[in-house]
Design a protein around this motif. Structure first.
Motif, short mmCIF file in Angstrom:
data_model
loop_
_atom_site.label_atom_id
_atom_site.label_comp_id
_atom_site.label_asym_id
_atom_site.label_seq_id
_atom_site.Cartn_x
_atom_site.Cartn_y
_atom_site.Cartn_z
N ASP A 6 1.04 -1.17 0.04
CA ASP A 6 -0.11 0.08 -0.04
C ASP A 6 0.95 1.21 0.07
O ASP A 6 2.38 1.42 0.38
N THR A 7 0.37 2.31 -0.23
CA THR A 7 0.99 3.69 -0.57
C THR A 7 1.80 4.06 0.58
O THR A 7 2.76 4.48 0.71
N ALA A 8 0.90 4.06 1.68
CA ALA A 8 1.46 4.58 3.10
C ALA A 8 2.86 3.65 3.48
O ALA A 8 3.68 4.27 3.72
N ALA A 9 2.85 2.32 3.25
CA ALA A 9 3.94 1.77 3.59
C ALA A 9 4.92 1.79 2.52
O ALA A 9 6.34 1.76 3.13
N GLY A 10 4.70 1.96 1.49
CA GLY A 10 5.72 2.43 0.43
C GLY A 10 6.16 3.47 0.73
O GLY A 10 7.77 3.63 0.64
N ARG A 11 5.48 4.49 1.00
CA ARG A 11 6.28 5.94 1.11
C ARG A 11 7.15 5.76 2.31
O ARG A 11 7.98 6.60 2.82
N ALA A 12 6.56 5.17 3.53
CA ALA A 12 7.15 5.08 4.77
C ALA A 12 8.57 4.41 4.61
O ALA A 12 9.63 4.88 4.92
N ALA A 13 8.83 3.22 3.66
CA ALA A 13 9.99 2.72 3.38
C ALA A 13 10.88 3.57 2.68
O ALA A 13 12.07 3.55 3.11
N GLU A 31 13.16 -2.61 5.01
CA GLU A 31 12.70 -1.12 4.69
C GLU A 31 13.36 -1.01 3.13
O GLU A 31 12.50 -0.57 2.21
N LEU A 32 14.52 -1.36 2.87
CA LEU A 32 14.95 -1.38 1.52
C LEU A 32 14.15 -2.21 0.73
O LEU A 32 13.96 -1.89 -0.36
N ALA A 33 14.00 -3.54 0.86
CA ALA A 33 13.13 -4.49 0.23
C ALA A 33 11.80 -3.97 -0.05
O ALA A 33 11.33 -3.98 -1.27
N THR A 34 11.04 -3.32 0.86
CA THR A 34 10.06 -2.62 0.56
C THR A 34 9.97 -1.55 -0.31
O THR A 34 9.08 -1.27 -1.23
#
Length: 122
Positions: A6-13, A31-34
């Motif tokens: 999801d966008t929030a998880a991607g942006r946070a990573a 975090e790098l993988a995400t």
């Protein structure tokens, strides 16, 4: 792509990776993988297809760009780079041409130039 990020998880990573690099630290592997997978997902959404395979080992790969679909063996159009390079070109921190000229992007095939598709807007 196996699962949708999801966008929030991607942006946070992406933020966590950028923060780690800004302080000279190595980003956490998760975090790098995400971040890598999220950006590959955005590329797939922007240019769906099966003509070019974009690989960012060991984190992910995606087939993108409309045209003849590849189904067996090594694809004729392959782009491969490490995670740091992918994040840099996908977010616009570095130009595709500069990363390619430095040898950090390995691209083969007549359709393997992603310059017109990048940067992505996460």
């Amino acid at each position: 792509m196996a699962r949708t990020i999801d966008t929030a998880a991607g942006r946070a990573a992406l933020t966590a990776v950028a923060d780690a690099r800004a302080t000279g630290d190595k980003p956490a592997r998760t975090e790098l993988a995400t971040a890598v997978r999220y950006l590959l997902q955005l590329l797939d959404e922007k240019a769906p297809g099966g003509t070019v395979e974009v690989r960012v080992p060991p984190f992910g790969a995606v087939q993108v760009v409309q045209g003849p679909r590849h189904t067996r063996g090594t694809p004729p159009n392959v782009v491969e780079m490490d995670a740091a390079t992918w994040i840099a070109v996908a977010t616009g921190i570095e130009a595709w041409a500069d990363a390619a000229a430095s040898g950090r992007i390995r691209a083969s095939g007549t359709r393997a130039d992603l310059d017109g598709l990048l940067p992505l807007r996460p």
